[in-house]
Design a protein around this motif. Structure first.
Motif, PDB file in Angstrom:
ATOM      1  N   SER A  76       0.823  -1.201   0.000  1.00  0.00           N
ATOM      2  CA  SER A  76       0.000   0.000   0.000  1.00  0.00           C
ATOM      3  C   SER A  76       0.864   1.261   0.000  1.00  0.00           C
ATOM      4  CB  SER A  76      -0.923  -0.017   1.223  1.00  0.00           C
ATOM      5  OG  SER A  76      -1.630   1.187   1.337  1.00  0.00           O
ATOM      6  N   LEU A  77       1.900   1.284   0.832  1.00  0.00           N
ATOM      7  CA  LEU A  77       2.786   2.450   0.890  1.00  0.00           C
ATOM      8  C   LEU A  77       3.508   2.665  -0.440  1.00  0.00           C
ATOM      9  CD1 LEU A  77       4.261   1.990   4.483  1.00  0.00           C
ATOM     10  CD2 LEU A  77       2.651   3.774   3.723  1.00  0.00           C
ATOM     11  N   GLN A 113      -4.714  -0.363  -4.802  1.00  0.00           N
ATOM     12  CA  GLN A 113      -4.646  -0.375  -3.343  1.00  0.00           C
ATOM     13  C   GLN A 113      -5.408  -1.580  -2.801  1.00  0.00           C
ATOM     14  OE1 GLN A 113      -3.134   1.151  -0.904  1.00  0.00           O
ATOM     15  NE2 GLN A 113      -2.167   2.824  -2.010  1.00  0.00           N
ATOM     16  N   VAL A 132      -0.666  11.907   1.607  1.00  0.00           N
ATOM     17  CA  VAL A 132       0.555  11.551   0.872  1.00  0.00           C
ATOM     18  C   VAL A 132       0.879  12.642  -0.146  1.00  0.00           C
ATOM     19  CG1 VAL A 132       1.596   9.861  -0.692  1.00  0.00           C
ATOM     20  CG2 VAL A 132       0.168   9.085   1.216  1.00  0.00           C
ATOM     21  N   ALA A 151      -1.862   7.270   8.143  1.00  0.00           N
ATOM     22  CA  ALA A 151      -1.716   6.044   8.923  1.00  0.00           C
ATOM     23  C   ALA A 151      -3.021   5.685   9.641  1.00  0.00           C
ATOM     24  CB  ALA A 151      -0.580   6.193   9.926  1.00  0.00           C
ATOM     25  N   TYR A 157      -4.520   2.409   8.071  1.00  0.00           N
ATOM     26  CA  TYR A 157      -3.933   1.253   8.733  1.00  0.00           C
ATOM     27  C   TYR A 157      -4.409   1.035  10.171  1.00  0.00           C
ATOM     28  CZ  TYR A 157      -1.063   2.232   4.692  1.00  0.00           C
ATOM     29  OH  TYR A 157      -0.645   2.519   3.424  1.00  0.00           O
TER      30      TYR A 157
END
Length: 110
Positions: free
Chosen positions: A6-7, A54, A69, A102, A106
């Protein structure tokens, strides 16, 4: 592994979108021509596809997180490409945005 994937996708999306916008900017504002603009449009289109890879299937969540991001990536692009020097509050703001990424992407879901 899912978080790493994902990152990496977020980084790839940022390069495509920010790079595409930069190419359009260079083509139009810096008078580099239509080829720069066309390359920018292609890169922006590629960005649209990257987000679809994603692991999370919720469009709104992915795009909301990507916003953070984009903020941090735009500052990084400016540093590397345009020799921009962000101030303390630019960095604090980008850090807050990345914390938001985040949390949105996540955090454990119940």
């Amino acid at each position: 592994m899912t978080i790493v994937r994902s990152l990496l996708l977020f980084v790839l999306a940022a390069i495509a979108e920010i790079g595409g916008a930069w190419l359009v900017w260079q083509g139009w504002r810096e008078h580099r021509g239509l080829w720069w603009i066309a390359a920018g449009v292609i890169a922006l289109g590629a960005y649209g596809f990257v987000a679809t890879f994603q692991p999370d299937s919720h469009f709104g969540r992915v795009l909301a997180a990507y916003g953070g991001v984009f903020v941090a990536g735009s500052l990084a692009w400016g540093v590397v490409v345009d020799k921009f020097r962000p101030g303390l509050w630019d960095l604090v703001g980008a850090g807050i945005c990345l914390i938001g990424v985040a949390v949105i992407m996540y955090a454990p879901r119940g």
